[in-house]
Design an enzyme around this catalytic site. Structure first.
Site, PDB file in Angstrom:
ATOM      1  N   CYS A   6       0.914  -1.331   0.069  1.00 28.70           N
ATOM      2  CA  CYS A   6       0.007   0.295  -0.072  1.00 28.70           C
ATOM      3  C   CYS A   6       0.959   1.542   0.254  1.00 28.70           C
ATOM      4  O   CYS A   6       1.477   1.685   0.871  1.00 28.70           O
ATOM      5  CB  CYS A   6      -0.658   0.264   1.406  1.00 28.70           C
ATOM      6  SG  CYS A   6      -2.300   0.927   0.900  1.00 28.70           S
ATOM      7  N   GLY A   7       0.839   2.083  -1.081  1.00 24.67           N
ATOM      8  CA  GLY A   7       1.338   3.222  -1.052  1.00 24.67           C
ATOM      9  C   GLY A   7       1.732   3.908  -0.180  1.00 24.67           C
ATOM     10  O   GLY A   7       1.869   5.029   0.098  1.00 24.67           O
ATOM     11  N   HIS A   8       0.264   4.415  -0.152  1.00 28.88           N
ATOM     12  CA  HIS A   8      -0.174   5.638   0.537  1.00 28.88           C
ATOM     13  C   HIS A   8      -0.615   5.452   2.147  1.00 28.88           C
ATOM     14  O   HIS A   8       0.339   5.685   2.674  1.00 28.88           O
ATOM     15  CB  HIS A   8      -1.879   5.952   0.363  1.00 28.88           C
ATOM     16  CG  HIS A   8      -2.983   5.106   0.955  1.00 28.88           C
ATOM     17  ND1 HIS A   8      -3.627   4.311   0.941  1.00 28.88           N
ATOM     18  CD2 HIS A   8      -3.645   6.107   2.771  1.00 28.88           C
ATOM     19  CE1 HIS A   8      -4.079   3.882   1.915  1.00 28.88           C
ATOM     20  NE2 HIS A   8      -4.049   5.181   2.945  1.00 28.88           N
TER      21      HIS A   8
ATOM     22  N   HIS B 193      -7.592  -4.234  -8.333  1.00 28.52           N
ATOM     23  CA  HIS B 193      -8.104  -2.568  -8.500  1.00 28.52           C
ATOM     24  C   HIS B 193      -8.235  -2.126  -9.947  1.00 28.52           C
ATOM     25  O   HIS B 193      -8.116  -2.556 -10.724  1.00 28.52           O
ATOM     26  CB  HIS B 193      -7.240  -2.050  -7.804  1.00 28.52           C
ATOM     27  CG  HIS B 193      -6.555  -2.152  -6.214  1.00 28.52           C
ATOM     28  ND1 HIS B 193      -5.976  -2.961  -5.890  1.00 28.52           N
ATOM     29  CD2 HIS B 193      -6.970  -0.966  -5.585  1.00 28.52           C
ATOM     30  CE1 HIS B 193      -6.078  -2.515  -4.585  1.00 28.52           C
ATOM     31  NE2 HIS B 193      -6.466  -1.841  -4.175  1.00 28.52           N
TER      32      HIS B 193
ATOM     33  N   ASP C 249     -10.815   4.770  -3.709  1.00 23.55           N
ATOM     34  CA  ASP C 249      -8.940   6.131  -2.878  1.00 23.55           C
ATOM     35  C   ASP C 249      -9.114   7.422  -3.476  1.00 23.55           C
ATOM     36  O   ASP C 249      -9.426   8.293  -3.802  1.00 23.55           O
ATOM     37  CB  ASP C 249      -8.268   5.036  -4.089  1.00 23.55           C
ATOM     38  CG  ASP C 249      -6.829   5.599  -2.690  1.00 23.55           C
ATOM     39  OD1 ASP C 249      -6.994   6.192  -1.472  1.00 23.55           O
ATOM     40  OD2 ASP C 249      -5.521   4.840  -2.939  1.00 23.55           O
TER      41      ASP C 249
ATOM     42  N   CYS D 194      -3.510   6.894  -5.216  1.00 29.66           N
ATOM     43  CA  CYS D 194      -3.368   5.326  -4.964  1.00 29.66           C
ATOM     44  C   CYS D 194      -1.761   5.419  -5.177  1.00 29.66           C
ATOM     45  O   CYS D 194      -1.353   5.299  -6.662  1.00 29.66           O
ATOM     46  CB  CYS D 194      -4.164   5.135  -5.632  1.00 29.66           C
ATOM     47  SG  CYS D 194      -4.001   3.051  -5.260  1.00 29.66           S
ATOM     48  N   GLY D 195      -1.167   4.851  -4.633  1.00 26.13           N
ATOM     49  CA  GLY D 195       0.272   4.739  -4.925  1.00 26.13           C
ATOM     50  C   GLY D 195       1.291   3.890  -5.402  1.00 26.13           C
ATOM     51  O   GLY D 195       1.883   3.686  -6.630  1.00 26.13           O
ATOM     52  N   THR D 196       0.200   2.229  -5.051  1.00 23.30           N
ATOM     53  CA  THR D 196       0.514   1.460  -5.716  1.00 23.30           C
ATOM     54  C   THR D 196       0.024   1.709  -7.150  1.00 23.30           C
ATOM     55  O   THR D 196       0.505   1.423  -8.278  1.00 23.30           O
ATOM     56  CB  THR D 196      -0.160  -0.054  -5.284  1.00 23.30           C
ATOM     57  OG1 THR D 196      -0.962   0.068  -5.295  1.00 23.30           O
ATOM     58  CG2 THR D 196       0.332  -0.546  -4.135  1.00 23.30           C
TER      59      THR D 196
END
Length: 311
Positions: free
Chosen positions: A88-90, A203, A229, A233-235
């Site tokens: 999870c990026g965020h 996603h 999101d 969204c980081g990913t």
């Protein structure tokens, strides 16, 4: 009565709830195995932490654990209202700001262990966080699927730490006021993509023109639990960077500014890892803010102690 200590933050509007103490005993070993144990033996904790009445569909949980690799400042297992996230990026940005808030880290580079590999996060003196994500790539270009009520939809299947189906030509209005219709659209698309031979995709990401000065694109990202999101969204941005790199639309090291559906922004760039295989190393930069510290109480006498589940 059990107690769980948590710190809440948001990254570009998307909440992260870091479990500091009181989580389930998962032992040692690879994080992928500990995530399996979490899922198989202690899933009630996941639901209790992020689902109503303590949480909501949009909250992403982050369980702090001891890293197997001692060069890492911590290990983390991410989860949401319906299950477990590979990365999870965020959430990683929120985790770094949380660790700094606790005084556990200072500005500089820090290694963090996740179930899909080690990521490197840099806490800048400005408070921004840059995450060097896991290797990302496009698995399949221009996958066309027939979607009930929508006709044929075409998108790319890509990995950015989670599996995405990315659509640029969708004909949808990417505005917050249209979130309900966008949610229905993405949900239908995801079911069709899963049935088409990509069951791993959880996603769906829609792209369109930006509304903010300096941004390159605006997106709407539907997460596995059907919530959208709030952050860019980081990913998802990592998956998008992999697609841009594969198409030769963004040069190595060039900046890409991704705008979310609520108007928050991430900055992204990449370095090639393997041109022949299309694998890139994405770097995502954003900012998070701590907004609460609390103790969650779990009382077995409470009929909703372990969260309100959809099934």
């Amino acid at each position: 009565m059990q107690s769980i200590s948590v710190i809440d933050s948001h990254t570009g509007g998307e909440p992260t709830r870091v479990v500091i103490s009181g989580g389930p005993p998962l032992g040692a070993g690879p994080l992928s195995k500990r995530r399996e144990k979490f899922q198989q033996e202690f899933d009630g904790f996941r639901s209790a932490i992020v689902n109503e009445p303590r949480g909501s569909d949009v909250v992403v949980g982050a369980l702090l654990v001891e890293p197997e690799d001692k060069s890492c400042v911590c290990g983390v297992i991410f989860f949401n209202n319906v299950g477990y996230l590979a990365m999870c990026g965020h959430g990683t940005i929120g985790l770094v700001v949380t660790l700094a808030h606790q005084g556990r880290i200072k500005a500089g580079e820090h290694r963090i262990e996740t179930p899909v590999g080690i990521v490197t996060a840099t806490l800048h003196p400005t408070g921004e966080v840059s995450v060097k994500n896991v290797p990302s790539w496009r698995a399949k270009k221009a996958v066309a699927v027939k979607v009930a009520g929508l006709g044929e939809v075409t998108g790319d299947v890509a990995w950015g730490g989670n599996w995405f189906y990315l659509i640029e030509q969708h004909g949808q209005e990417l505005s917050l006021s249209n979130a309900e219709a966008l949610t229905d659209y993405c949900w239908r698309v995801r079911q069709a993509v899963n049935a088409h031979g990509f069951p791993e995709v959880d996603h769906v990401e829609l792209f369109g023109p930006p509304t903010l000065a300096g941004a390159h694109s605006r997106n709407f990202v539907q997460c596995p639990g059907k919530a959208y999101d709030r952050s860019p969204c980081g990913t998802g941005t990592s998956a998008k960077l992999a697609c841009l790199a594969a198409d030769g639309k963004l040069a190595e090291g060039a900046e890409w500014v991704q705008e979310s559906i609520i108007g928050s922004k991430f900055k992204g760039s990449y370095r090639w890892l393997d041109r022949a295989a299309g694998k890139v190393s994405p770097i995502i930069t954003g900012t998070a803010y701590v907004n609460a510290e609390s103790t969650q109480s779990l009382d077995d006498k409470d009929p909703f102690c372990w969260g309100i589940r959809g099934s």
